[in-house]
Design a protein around this motif. Structure first.
Motif, PDB file in Angstrom:
ATOM      1  N   SER A 150       0.835  -1.206   0.000  1.00 37.98           N
ATOM      2  CA  SER A 150       0.000   0.000   0.000  1.00 37.98           C
ATOM      3  C   SER A 150       0.870   1.257   0.000  1.00 37.98           C
ATOM      4  O   SER A 150       0.518   2.258  -0.637  1.00 37.98           O
ATOM      5  CB  SER A 150      -0.948  -0.005   1.202  1.00 37.98           C
ATOM      6  OG  SER A 150      -0.261   0.261   2.410  1.00 37.98           O
ATOM      7  N   ALA A 153       2.118   1.660  -3.537  1.00 39.57           N
ATOM      8  CA  ALA A 153       1.040   2.154  -4.398  1.00 39.57           C
ATOM      9  C   ALA A 153       0.811   3.651  -4.182  1.00 39.57           C
ATOM     10  O   ALA A 153       0.579   4.404  -5.147  1.00 39.57           O
ATOM     11  CB  ALA A 153      -0.252   1.381  -4.114  1.00 39.57           C
ATOM     12  N   SER A 154       0.899   4.094  -2.936  1.00 41.03           N
ATOM     13  CA  SER A 154       0.726   5.524  -2.644  1.00 41.03           C
ATOM     14  C   SER A 154       1.831   6.352  -3.285  1.00 41.03           C
ATOM     15  O   SER A 154       1.579   7.434  -3.833  1.00 41.03           O
ATOM     16  CB  SER A 154       0.711   5.748  -1.130  1.00 41.03           C
ATOM     17  OG  SER A 154      -0.395   5.102  -0.537  1.00 41.03           O
ATOM     18  N   ALA A 157       1.217   6.596  -6.974  1.00 40.68           N
ATOM     19  CA  ALA A 157       0.138   7.555  -7.233  1.00 40.68           C
ATOM     20  C   ALA A 157       0.659   8.988  -7.140  1.00 40.68           C
ATOM     21  O   ALA A 157       0.312   9.842  -7.971  1.00 40.68           O
ATOM     22  CB  ALA A 157      -1.006   7.337  -6.248  1.00 40.68           C
ATOM     23  N   GLN A 158       1.505   9.262  -6.149  1.00 36.61           N
ATOM     24  CA  GLN A 158       2.093  10.593  -6.014  1.00 36.61           C
ATOM     25  C   GLN A 158       2.960  10.923  -7.232  1.00 36.61           C
ATOM     26  O   GLN A 158       2.978  12.063  -7.705  1.00 36.61           O
ATOM     27  CB  GLN A 158       2.936  10.668  -4.747  1.00 36.61           C
ATOM     28  CG  GLN A 158       2.107  10.692  -3.464  1.00 36.61           C
ATOM     29  CD  GLN A 158       2.981  10.729  -2.227  1.00 36.61           C
ATOM     30  OE1 GLN A 158       4.072  10.168  -2.201  1.00 36.61           O
ATOM     31  NE2 GLN A 158       2.504  11.402  -1.191  1.00 36.61           N
ATOM     32  N   SER A 163      -4.994   7.523  -9.935  1.00 36.51           N
ATOM     33  CA  SER A 163      -5.714   7.097  -8.747  1.00 36.51           C
ATOM     34  C   SER A 163      -5.076   5.845  -8.141  1.00 36.51           C
ATOM     35  O   SER A 163      -4.714   4.910  -8.865  1.00 36.51           O
ATOM     36  CB  SER A 163      -7.177   6.806  -9.095  1.00 36.51           C
ATOM     37  OG  SER A 163      -7.830   6.163  -8.015  1.00 36.51           O
ATOM     38  N   THR A 164      -4.998   5.819  -6.812  1.00 43.07           N
ATOM     39  CA  THR A 164      -4.506   4.622  -6.140  1.00 43.07           C
ATOM     40  C   THR A 164      -5.437   3.428  -6.371  1.00 43.07           C
ATOM     41  O   THR A 164      -5.012   2.279  -6.256  1.00 43.07           O
ATOM     42  CB  THR A 164      -4.394   4.859  -4.618  1.00 43.07           C
ATOM     43  OG1 THR A 164      -5.658   5.337  -4.117  1.00 43.07           O
ATOM     44  CG2 THR A 164      -3.317   5.860  -4.297  1.00 43.07           C
ATOM     45  N   ILE A 167      -3.991   1.121  -8.971  1.00 41.79           N
ATOM     46  CA  ILE A 167      -2.597   0.701  -8.829  1.00 41.79           C
ATOM     47  C   ILE A 167      -2.501  -0.588  -8.023  1.00 41.79           C
ATOM     48  O   ILE A 167      -3.051  -0.697  -6.921  1.00 41.79           O
ATOM     49  CB  ILE A 167      -1.767   1.807  -8.161  1.00 41.79           C
ATOM     50  CG1 ILE A 167      -1.793   3.070  -9.025  1.00 41.79           C
ATOM     51  CG2 ILE A 167      -0.321   1.348  -7.935  1.00 41.79           C
ATOM     52  CD1 ILE A 167      -1.156   4.282  -8.380  1.00 41.79           C
ATOM     53  N   THR A 169       0.370  -3.391  -6.574  1.00 40.47           N
ATOM     54  CA  THR A 169       1.796  -3.549  -6.322  1.00 40.47           C
ATOM     55  C   THR A 169       2.075  -4.877  -5.632  1.00 40.47           C
ATOM     56  O   THR A 169       1.174  -5.504  -5.074  1.00 40.47           O
ATOM     57  CB  THR A 169       2.327  -2.406  -5.444  1.00 40.47           C
ATOM     58  OG1 THR A 169       1.535  -2.321  -4.254  1.00 40.47           O
ATOM     59  CG2 THR A 169       2.265  -1.070  -6.179  1.00 40.47           C
ATOM     60  N   CYS A 186       4.036  -4.770 -10.774  1.00 40.68           N
ATOM     61  CA  CYS A 186       3.257  -3.597 -10.376  1.00 40.68           C
ATOM     62  C   CYS A 186       2.627  -2.968 -11.617  1.00 40.68           C
ATOM     63  O   CYS A 186       3.317  -2.733 -12.613  1.00 40.68           O
ATOM     64  CB  CYS A 186       4.149  -2.579  -9.676  1.00 40.68           C
ATOM     65  SG  CYS A 186       4.942  -3.211  -8.173  1.00 40.68           S
TER      66      CYS A 186
END
Length: 316
Positions: A150, A153-154, A157-158, A163-164, A167, A169, A186
């Motif tokens: 998580s 994935a964040s 996204a950044q 959008s997360t 995504i 991973t 991923c």
């Protein structure tokens, strides 16, 4: 599920209990902690959020391990938290003693439960619980890769602005500095992240993922992460309670998978109503395998330390 008990009413335990209650993943949540009044106070506080979040499961707290009775799942968050500059392995000696006591309580009062280990170092302590309990491995698993994935994935996204929700991973290995983010697996809505991110930036994201917990600890100074860990635990509980058979990276006991035995570490697992139902073996390329082997060596180093600690305790 009728009853879930959380051992350790610290910040991770409290956050986990709040999320489980809001999602109504069981009819009763119990909090067990050695600090007088703390679990009862937290339970009462959570219970009073019920009218706002529209749940009616019961939430109770106690210092008495008998509260474990009838638990179908026990989540272990008890233990010494690391401080800035410390690794997860640095708290091993203190936490082994705590987990040994916790294990004995579970064996006495909840012998038929499943156990989800969260306390650090989670790979080694999951292994310790398995050795001390003698239970079959499907009933014993740890939270690590769900949280690490998580975080990755964040960060993706950044980096991309996507959008997360799109995504996916995958992070393998020990829950520490040698964890193995695997960018080849991923994707963003099925499309490899390499389509959108340069190799240099992917490498930076992988390293930030490895240091994700330390980054938060350094910023907060007086507390390690607890919101994301609590959410990660709740995702695993949801997979079990609702028999979703989700493919999640969890700490599992290896019995020949990935060429390893007598070891617990993060690998892709199927989580369902029976617990850790099976392990999925990914075909790793030479670079991924080398990273995985380094992580194995790190976890085995902690297990060797664990054995040395056990020998010392026996002599005391």
């Amino acid at each position: 599920m009728n009853k879930i008990t959380i051992i350790g009413a610290g910040r991770v335990g409290e956050t986990t209990a709040q999320i489980l209650a809001e999602k109504e993943l069981c009819r009763e949540i119990a909090l067990l902690d050695v600090r007088e009044g703390i679990p009862e106070g937290i339970a009462l506080d959570i219970l009073q959020t019920g009218p706002f979040f529209e749940f009616d499961c019961s939430v109770n707290g106690s210092n008495d391990p008998q509260i474990l009775r009838d638990s179908e799942l026990v989540i272990v968050t008890a233990g010494l938290a690391r401080k800035p500059g410390m690794s997860r392995s640095d708290v091993l000696e203190a936490n082994v003693r705590i987990i040994d006591a916790v294990t004995d309580q579970i064996l006495e009062y909840a012998p038929d439960a499943m156990v989800l280990m969260v306390s650090n170092p989670v790979d080694t302590l999951t292994y310790r619980f398995a050795q001390r309990s003698g239970w079959e491995r499907r009933r014993i698993f740890g939270q690590a890769g769900v949280l690490d994935a998580s975080r990755m994935a964040s960060f993706i996204a950044q980096e991309t602005g996507f959008s997360t929700l799109d995504i996916t991973t995958m992070v393998l290995g020990g829950h520490g500095d040698t964890m193995v983010p695997v960018p080849r697996f991923c994707t963003i809505n099925g499309i490899p992240i390499s389509t959108f991110i340069s190799e240099e930036r992917i490498a930076a994201i992988m390293e930030r993922t490895r240091q994700g917990g330390a980054e938060i600890l350094a910023l907060r100074k007086n507390s390690s992460a607890y919101d994301a860990p609590g959410a990660a635990v709740a995702a695993m509980v949801d997979a079990i309670v609702n028999n979703r058979r989700r493919l999640l990276s969890c700490v599992a006991l290896l019995e020949g998978e990935y060429g390893e035995t007598d070891l617990a570490m993060g690998v892709p697992c199927i989580l369902g109503e029976k617990g850790m139902e099976s392990i999925v073996e990914l075909s790793l390329n030479p670079g991924e395998r080398a990273d995985f082997d380094r992580s194995v060596a790190s976890v085995r180093g902690d297990i060797d330390r664990l054995r040395a600690i056990s020998s010392t305790q026996e002599l005391e």
